[in-house]
Design a protein around this motif. Structure first.
Motif, PDB file in Angstrom:
ATOM      1  N   GLU A 672       0.836  -1.203   0.000  1.00  0.00           N
ATOM      2  CA  GLU A 672       0.000   0.000   0.000  1.00  0.00           C
ATOM      3  C   GLU A 672       0.870   1.251   0.000  1.00  0.00           C
ATOM      4  N   LEU A 673       1.931   1.224   0.805  1.00  0.00           N
ATOM      5  CA  LEU A 673       2.854   2.356   0.855  1.00  0.00           C
ATOM      6  C   LEU A 673       3.546   2.547  -0.489  1.00  0.00           C
ATOM      7  N   PHE A 674       3.991   1.436  -1.090  1.00  0.00           N
ATOM      8  CA  PHE A 674       4.681   1.513  -2.383  1.00  0.00           C
ATOM      9  C   PHE A 674       3.728   1.979  -3.481  1.00  0.00           C
ATOM     10  N   GLN A 675       2.510   1.447  -3.484  1.00  0.00           N
ATOM     11  CA  GLN A 675       1.562   1.819  -4.533  1.00  0.00           C
ATOM     12  C   GLN A 675       1.177   3.296  -4.441  1.00  0.00           C
ATOM     13  N   GLN A 676       1.145   3.831  -3.225  1.00  0.00           N
ATOM     14  CA  GLN A 676       0.876   5.260  -3.060  1.00  0.00           C
ATOM     15  C   GLN A 676       2.001   6.090  -3.663  1.00  0.00           C
ATOM     16  N   GLU A 677       3.248   5.625  -3.477  1.00  0.00           N
ATOM     17  CA  GLU A 677       4.387   6.326  -4.077  1.00  0.00           C
ATOM     18  C   GLU A 677       4.296   6.282  -5.599  1.00  0.00           C
ATOM     19  N   TYR A 678       3.873   5.126  -6.135  1.00  0.00           N
ATOM     20  CA  TYR A 678       3.738   5.021  -7.591  1.00  0.00           C
ATOM     21  C   TYR A 678       2.638   5.953  -8.090  1.00  0.00           C
ATOM     22  N   GLU A 679       1.529   6.022  -7.348  1.00  0.00           N
ATOM     23  CA  GLU A 679       0.443   6.924  -7.739  1.00  0.00           C
ATOM     24  C   GLU A 679       0.915   8.375  -7.720  1.00  0.00           C
ATOM     25  N   ASP A 680       1.738   8.732  -6.715  1.00  0.00           N
ATOM     26  CA  ASP A 680       2.266  10.091  -6.639  1.00  0.00           C
ATOM     27  C   ASP A 680       3.216  10.393  -7.797  1.00  0.00           C
ATOM     28  N   LYS A 699      16.408  16.573 -12.444  1.00  0.00           N
ATOM     29  CA  LYS A 699      15.683  17.496 -11.582  1.00  0.00           C
ATOM     30  C   LYS A 699      14.191  17.255 -11.807  1.00  0.00           C
ATOM     31  N   VAL A 700      13.510  16.845 -10.752  1.00  0.00           N
ATOM     32  CA  VAL A 700      12.089  16.520 -10.872  1.00  0.00           C
ATOM     33  C   VAL A 700      11.306  17.333  -9.850  1.00  0.00           C
ATOM     34  N   SER A 701      10.025  17.502 -10.112  1.00  0.00           N
ATOM     35  CA  SER A 701       9.164  18.244  -9.193  1.00  0.00           C
ATOM     36  C   SER A 701       7.727  17.783  -9.366  1.00  0.00           C
ATOM     37  N   ILE A 702       6.922  18.025  -8.349  1.00  0.00           N
ATOM     38  CA  ILE A 702       5.504  17.732  -8.437  1.00  0.00           C
ATOM     39  C   ILE A 702       4.859  18.782  -9.341  1.00  0.00           C
ATOM     40  N   TYR A 703       3.990  18.317 -10.197  1.00  0.00           N
ATOM     41  CA  TYR A 703       3.369  19.209 -11.182  1.00  0.00           C
ATOM     42  C   TYR A 703       2.706  20.399 -10.476  1.00  0.00           C
ATOM     43  N   GLY A 704       3.101  21.582 -10.926  1.00  0.00           N
ATOM     44  CA  GLY A 704       2.521  22.802 -10.380  1.00  0.00           C
ATOM     45  C   GLY A 704       3.236  23.338  -9.167  1.00  0.00           C
ATOM     46  N   GLN A 705       4.296  22.659  -8.682  1.00  0.00           N
ATOM     47  CA  GLN A 705       5.046  23.124  -7.513  1.00  0.00           C
ATOM     48  C   GLN A 705       6.456  23.522  -7.911  1.00  0.00           C
ATOM     49  N   VAL A 706       7.029  24.415  -7.144  1.00  0.00           N
ATOM     50  CA  VAL A 706       8.351  24.965  -7.465  1.00  0.00           C
ATOM     51  C   VAL A 706       9.470  24.061  -6.961  1.00  0.00           C
ATOM     52  N   ARG A 707       9.282  23.457  -5.802  1.00  0.00           N
ATOM     53  CA  ARG A 707      10.361  22.687  -5.182  1.00  0.00           C
ATOM     54  C   ARG A 707      10.819  21.549  -6.070  1.00  0.00           C
ATOM     55  N   LYS A 739       9.710   7.750 -10.755  1.00  0.00           N
ATOM     56  CA  LYS A 739       9.505   8.518 -11.989  1.00  0.00           C
ATOM     57  C   LYS A 739      10.706   8.392 -12.908  1.00  0.00           C
ATOM     58  N   VAL A 740      11.899   8.464 -12.348  1.00  0.00           N
ATOM     59  CA  VAL A 740      13.108   8.351 -13.169  1.00  0.00           C
ATOM     60  C   VAL A 740      13.246   6.941 -13.729  1.00  0.00           C
ATOM     61  N   LEU A 741      12.946   5.924 -12.942  1.00  0.00           N
ATOM     62  CA  LEU A 741      12.996   4.551 -13.463  1.00  0.00           C
ATOM     63  C   LEU A 741      12.044   4.383 -14.637  1.00  0.00           C
ATOM     64  N   ASP A 742      10.848   4.937 -14.503  1.00  0.00           N
ATOM     65  CA  ASP A 742       9.891   4.867 -15.609  1.00  0.00           C
ATOM     66  C   ASP A 742      10.395   5.660 -16.812  1.00  0.00           C
ATOM     67  N   TYR A 743      11.019   6.781 -16.542  1.00  0.00           N
ATOM     68  CA  TYR A 743      11.590   7.611 -17.609  1.00  0.00           C
ATOM     69  C   TYR A 743      12.689   6.866 -18.359  1.00  0.00           C
ATOM     70  N   ARG A 744      13.390   5.976 -17.634  1.00  0.00           N
ATOM     71  CA  ARG A 744      14.458   5.172 -18.242  1.00  0.00           C
ATOM     72  C   ARG A 744      13.923   3.847 -18.797  1.00  0.00           C
ATOM     73  N   ASN A 745      12.602   3.696 -18.841  1.00  0.00           N
ATOM     74  CA  ASN A 745      11.942   2.481 -19.366  1.00  0.00           C
ATOM     75  C   ASN A 745      12.287   1.224 -18.565  1.00  0.00           C
ATOM     76  N   ILE A 746      12.510   1.394 -17.269  1.00  0.00           N
ATOM     77  CA  ILE A 746      12.714   0.246 -16.376  1.00  0.00           C
ATOM     78  C   ILE A 746      11.357  -0.083 -15.753  1.00  0.00           C
ATOM     79  N   LYS A 747      10.782  -1.207 -16.182  1.00  0.00           N
ATOM     80  CA  LYS A 747       9.409  -1.549 -15.814  1.00  0.00           C
ATOM     81  C   LYS A 747       9.311  -2.565 -14.675  1.00  0.00           C
ATOM     82  N   VAL A 748      10.444  -3.112 -14.248  1.00  0.00           N
ATOM     83  CA  VAL A 748      10.449  -4.072 -13.146  1.00  0.00           C
ATOM     84  C   VAL A 748      11.290  -3.496 -12.016  1.00  0.00           C
ATOM     85  N   LEU A 749      10.763  -3.546 -10.811  1.00  0.00           N
ATOM     86  CA  LEU A 749      11.466  -2.984  -9.659  1.00  0.00           C
ATOM     87  C   LEU A 749      12.773  -3.737  -9.426  1.00  0.00           C
TER      88      LEU A 749
END
Length: 764
Positions: A672-680, A699-707, A739-749
Motif C-alpha cells: 500500500e505504501l509503495f503503490q501510493q508512491e507510484y500513484e504520486d 531534476k524533478v518536481s511535483i506538477y505545479g510546484q516549485v520545489r 519517476k526516473v525509473l519509468d523515464y528510463r523504461n525500467i518496468k520491473v522494480l
C-alpha cells in the motif's frame, strides 16, 4: 552476599549450580548474576501453557487450582472446585469442554460425597421439546463417554475414582478451544500461544527409498508430513496390476496440484467456486516392490504457493481427521508414523541454549553503589522464581540480574525464544523506552521494541530497572547485545537521558542514536501544560509541527509560525529542544534506516495496555501475566496478518508490471505504501537532465510546484538515488526515483530496492 532461592522449586542440578554461585569469591559474580540452566533438567514446577506463565506448585500464595494437572486414578484435589478447574484446564489443552454431571451429597450435612464431570458431548439431548421449535438447536451431544469421577476421602480431599480418556468425536484445536463453553475465559491470543508453545521440528521428511508396509501407511506418512509443513494431500493417479488388481504405483500430490477443468455451467453460476488449484508440482510417488512393500521412487518438496500457517492446518481437508499423537503405523526402516498436530512454530525454534548464555567477566559491569529505587517486600524473590520457572519450561528463555554494591538484586533483563527470533528478523531498528511509569513510584519497566514486516509491533526483550545510572544502562545494553548474538541494531530510538546516551555510545558506537519524536512530544506536553490548558489548539499544532513535516525548511517555518501564533519566543524549554532538533526532528538523520517509525504508534499502544499494571501496589507476578497476554496478542495479530496475506491480494491501481511485481513480494501493508508512491509519481515531471557519465542528474518536481528534487541515476549499475532519501529512511523507493525509473523504461522494480524485511519472505 544474600540471595533468596527457594530450594523446594529446584532440581538437584539447579541447587548445585546456585550453591556454587552463592559461595563463589569471584568479585564479578557477586555483583552480576546471569543464570542459565541445562536444557536436560526436569521441571518440578508445572507451567500454565495457555497463559504462557509458568507456575510453581511450591511457591507461597499460589492458587493450586491453576495447576496444569493430568488426571489419573488416585489423584487427589483439595476441593470439588479445585478438581473441576484442574480437569477443565486439562480439557482446554486436549480440545474439549466439560460439563458437571451427577452429584451425590451427604444427607447429614449436604457435603458433596462424589461428583462426575463429563465431556460436553456426553449423552443425547431429549427430542420432545424440539417438535414445536421454529429454530431447533443443533445436536451437539454424541454419547461421548469421556469423564472423571471424584469421591470424598476421610481427610476431606477428593480422589479420582474413575477416569475415561477416549472420545467418540473430533477434538477442538488449541486455537479454537477458547470457544468451547467451559473454556470461554481463555482469550483467543492465549489459545494461539498454547498452539505455539507445543512446537516441534519437522519430523519424518520423505526420502527416496523409504519403505512402507502398505499404500495406506505411505499416505498417512505423507499426510503427517504435510500437516507439519502446511498443506493438504490429495490422492492422484493409481496404477494397478492387471494380474491381481493390486496397486503397483500411486501418486500423492499437494491439494493445489493441476488446474480445475472448466465447467460448462460456470457461465450460468451466480457464485462460482473459488479456484484452489494453481499447478503445484509437490508430490510423492510410491511403487510396489517384489516383497510386497512400497518404496518412495519420487519426491518433489517445493510448492509454488504460500503454505498454511500452523494454527490453520487443522482446517485443511486431509488434516481434519488427524488426531494429535495417534500412532498409525511403522515403516520398514522402523520409523514410527504419527498423525502430527498442527503445532509447528511460526518461527524457527532456537535449540542451542548455550549460544544464548550471557557471560560477563569484567567486574566493572557491576553496580558500584546501592540501587536508587526500593522494592516491595518479596518482589525480587518473586521475579527470580518466575524467571527460573520460565527457563525450566523453555531452555531458550534467558534472563540476567544485576546486583548492587550490597548484593541486592537491582536490574532485571529477560527474553524468550520468540523475542530472539524476532530480533534476528527485524532487529535493525530498536526503540528502547524507559517512560512506562505513571509516576516516580511506579514499576520501572523498559522494553526493547521494533516493527515486523506488517508494520506491527514486536518485542525483543524487556527489563525492570530499579537503578537508572550509566552503569545500569551499560550493563543492560551489554546483556542485550550478548543475548542477541552480538548483532547490533542499525538505529536505536530512546528518550532524552544523558546517562542512557553515554551508555549507548559506549556499547553501540556504530549504531545511529536518535531521540524518539514521540518522547519529545510527551515531554513538551508536560513542560507546556499551562499553555495547553489555556489554548485548546496548541497540542494539535505542536503535534503537527513535530510529526507532519519531512523537509527541513518546512519544519523550521512551521516551528517559527507556532512560536509566533502562541507568543512562545521566550520559552526556554522550546528553545532548548529546538537547538537539539537534529537529534529528533523528522527532516534530519534521513540517511539512517528507521523502518518508518516516526510516530506515537508503538509506545502509545504499549503504554495504554500496561499502565494500570505498572502501579507498585500490584503484585509483580500480575504484571508479568498481563505483559505475557499483551505480547501474545501482538503475536496473534502477526499470525492473522500473515494468513490474510496468503488468502487475499491487494487491489492494483491498474495492470502495471511494476505494481504486479511489487505486490508479489511485498506484504500488503508495505505494498500500500509503495503503490501510493507510484500513484504520486504520476504527477511528477522531469524538468531537466544533466550528464556527468556514468551519472545522470535529473531534476524533478511535483506538477505545479516549485520545489525540485535531485535524482541521480547510475548508467553502469542501473541504480538510482534521490535527495529526499526516503529509501534510506523507510526502505521503499520514493515517487521521485520511481519517476526516473519509468523515464528510463525500467518496468520491473530492481531487486536491490526490495528490502527483505518488508517482504512476505521476511521470516524465511
Amino acid at each position: 552476599m544474600n540471595m533468596y532461592v527457594n530450594p523446594q522449586c529446584q532440581s538437584p542440578e539447579v541447587l548445585s549450580f546456585h550453591k556454587h554461585v552463592l559461595d563463589t569469591d569471584d568479585e564479578h559474580t557477586a555483583h552480576s548474576l546471569i543464570v542459565s540452566m541445562d536444557s536436560k533438567q526436569e521441571s518440578h514446577c508445572p507451567d500454565d501453557p495457555l497463559l504462557g506463565i509458568p507456575r510453581c506448585s511450591h511457591s507461597p500464595g499460589k492458587d493450586e487450582a491453576d495447576e496444569c494437572v493430568v488426571p489419573e486414578i488416585g489423584k487427589e484435589f483439595e476441593s470439588e472446585d479445585h478438581a473441576y478447574r484442574c480437569y477443565n484446564r486439562h480439557a482446554a489443552l486436549e480440545g474439549f469442554s466439560i460439563r458437571k454431571d451427577f452429584v451425590n451429597k451427604s444427607r447429614i450435612n449436604g457435603v458433596v460425597v462424589s461428583r462426575r464431570y463429563t465431556c460436553y458431548k456426553q449423552g443425547c439431548r431429549p427430542t420432545k421439546r424440539d417438535l414445536n421449535a421454529k429454530k431447533p438447536q443443533k445436536e451437539t451431544r454424541t454419547g461421548c463417554l469421556a469423564h472423571m469421577t471424584i469421591a470424598r476421602q476421610p481427610n476431606g480431599k477428593y480422589r479420582v475414582t474413575h477416569y475415561e480418556t477416549k472420545h467418540n468425536h473430533e477434538l477442538a484445536t488449541p486455537y479454537t478451544a477458547h470457544m468451547l463453553p467451559s473454556q470461554r475465559r481463555i482469550t483467543f491470543a492465549q489459545a494461539v500461544e498454547a498452539e505455539l508453545a507445543n512446537n516441534s521440528l519437522i519430523e519424518g521428511v520423505p526420502k527416496l527409498g523409504m519403505g512402507f508396509d502398505s499404500e495406506d501407511h505411505a499416505y498417512e506418512f505423507y499426510n503427517s508430513y504435510a500437516g507439519q509443513v502446511g498443506f493438504s494431500v490429495r490422492k492422484d493417479y493409481v496404477n494397478r496390476s492387471k494380474v491381481d488388481g493390486a496397486v503397483a504405483s500411486r501418486r500423492f500430490t499437494c491439494f493445489r496440484e493441476g488446474f480445475r477443468q472448466k465447467d460448462k455451467r460456470d457461465s450460468n453460476l451466480k457464485r462460482p467456486r473459488k479456484e484452489t488449484r494453481i499447478g503445484c508440482l509437490a508430490q510423492l510417488i510410491i511403487a510396489r516392490q517384489p516383497d510386497g512393500k512400497y518404496r518412495i521412487t519420487h519426491f518433489e518438496e517445493n510448492h509454488n504457493h504460500e503454505l498454511v500457517p500452523p494454527y490453520r492446518i487443522r482446517m485443511l481437508r486431509s488434516q481434519k481427521r488427524l488426531a494429535a499423537g495417534q500412532s498409525v503405523g511403522t515403516t520398514k526402516d522402523g520409523f514410527v508414523l504419527q498423525a502430527m498436530s498442527a503445532s509447528g512454530m511460526a518461527f524457527k525454534p532456537v535449540r542451542d541454549g548455550e549460544n544464548l548464555v550471557c557471560h560477563h567477566r569484567d567486574s566493572k559491569k557491576s553496580l558500584p553503589a546501592k540501587r536508587i529505587r526500593g522494592m516491595e517486600q518479596g518482589e525480587s524473590e518473586s521475579i527470580l522464581q518466575y524467571f527460573q520457572n520460565k527457563e525450566l519450561k523453555d531452555p531458550s528463555f534467558i534472563y540476567a540480574i544485576q546486583l548492587d554494591a550490597e548484593g541486592q538484586m537491582t536490574n532485571f533483563f529477560w527474553a524468550d525464544a520468540k523475542m530472539l527470533v524476532d530480533y534476528g528478523d527485524f532487529g535493525d531498528v530498536v526503540c528502547f523506552d524507559t517512560t512506562y511509569r505513571l509516576s516516580k513510584d511506579c514499576r520501572p519497566f523498559a522494553p526493547f521494541i521494533g516493527v515486523n514486516h506488517h508494520k506491527q509491533m514486536v518485542i525483543f526483550g524487556a527489563a525492570l530497572l530499579y537503578d537508572e545510572t550509566f552503569e545500569s544502562f551499560k550493563w543492560l545494553f551489554q546483556t542485550f547485545l550478548e543475548a542477541m548474538s552480538r548483532k547490533k541494531p542499525k538505529t536505536i530510538l530512546t528518550d532524552h537521558d544523558p546517562a542512557m546516551a553515554e551508555a549507548i555510545d559506549s556499547v553501540f558506537p556504530e549504531t545511529h542514536h536518535r531521540l524518539c519524536a514521540w518522547h519529545v512530544y510527551q515531554n513538551a506536553l508536560k513542560h507546556l501544560s499551562q499553555v495547553i490548558l489555556q489554548l485548546d489548539s496548541f497540542a494539535n499544532d505542536l503535534s503537527c509541527c513535530i510529526f507532519s513535516h519531512d523537509e527541513e525548511q518546512e519544519f523550521i517555518d512551521a516551528w517559527k509560525a507556532m512560536l509566533e501564533v502562541y507568543d512562545l519566543w521566550e520559552n526556554e524549554w522550546l528553545d532548548g529542544i529546538f537547538r537539539e532538533r537534529e537529534r529528533w526532528a523528522m527532516p534530519y538523520g534521513r540517511h539512517a534506516f528507521y523502518a518508518d517509525i516516526k510516530s506515537a504508534q508503538l509506545s502509545e499502544s504499549l503504554n495504554t495496555n500496561l499502565k494500570k499494571y505498572l502501579k507498585s501496589d500490584l503484585d509483580v507476578l500480575q504484571f508479568f501475566k498481563h505483559f505475557g497476554r499483551v505480547v501474545n496478542d501482538w503475536r496473534y495479530k502477526e499470525l492473522e496478518a500473515s494468513y490474510d496475506m496468503s488468502q487475499h491480494m491487494p487491489r492494483l491501481l491498474g495492470d502495471v508490471i511494476l505494481l504486479r511485481r511489487a505486490r508479489d513480494v511485498y506484504t500488503p501493508k508495505i505494498f500500500e505504501l509503495f503503490q501510493q508512491e507510484y500513484e504520486d509519481c504520476l504527477n511528477i515531471v522531469v524538468n531537466r537532465c544533466t550528464e556527468n557519465l556514468p551519472f545522470l542528474e535529473y531534476k524533478v518536481s511535483i506538477y505545479g510546484q516549485v520545489r525540485e528534487y535531485t535524482v541521480i541515476f547510475n548508467l553502469d549499475e542501473n541504480s538510482v538515488g534521490c535527495s529526499c532519501m526516503k529509501f534510506q529512511f523507510v526502505g521503499v523507493l520514493c515517487s521521485h526515483a520511481l519517476k526516473v525509473l519509468d523515464y528510463r523504461n525500467i518496468k520491473v522494480l530492481p531487486g536491490e530496492y526490495i528490502l527483505k524485511r518488508w517482504t512476505k519472505d521476511a521470516r524465511l
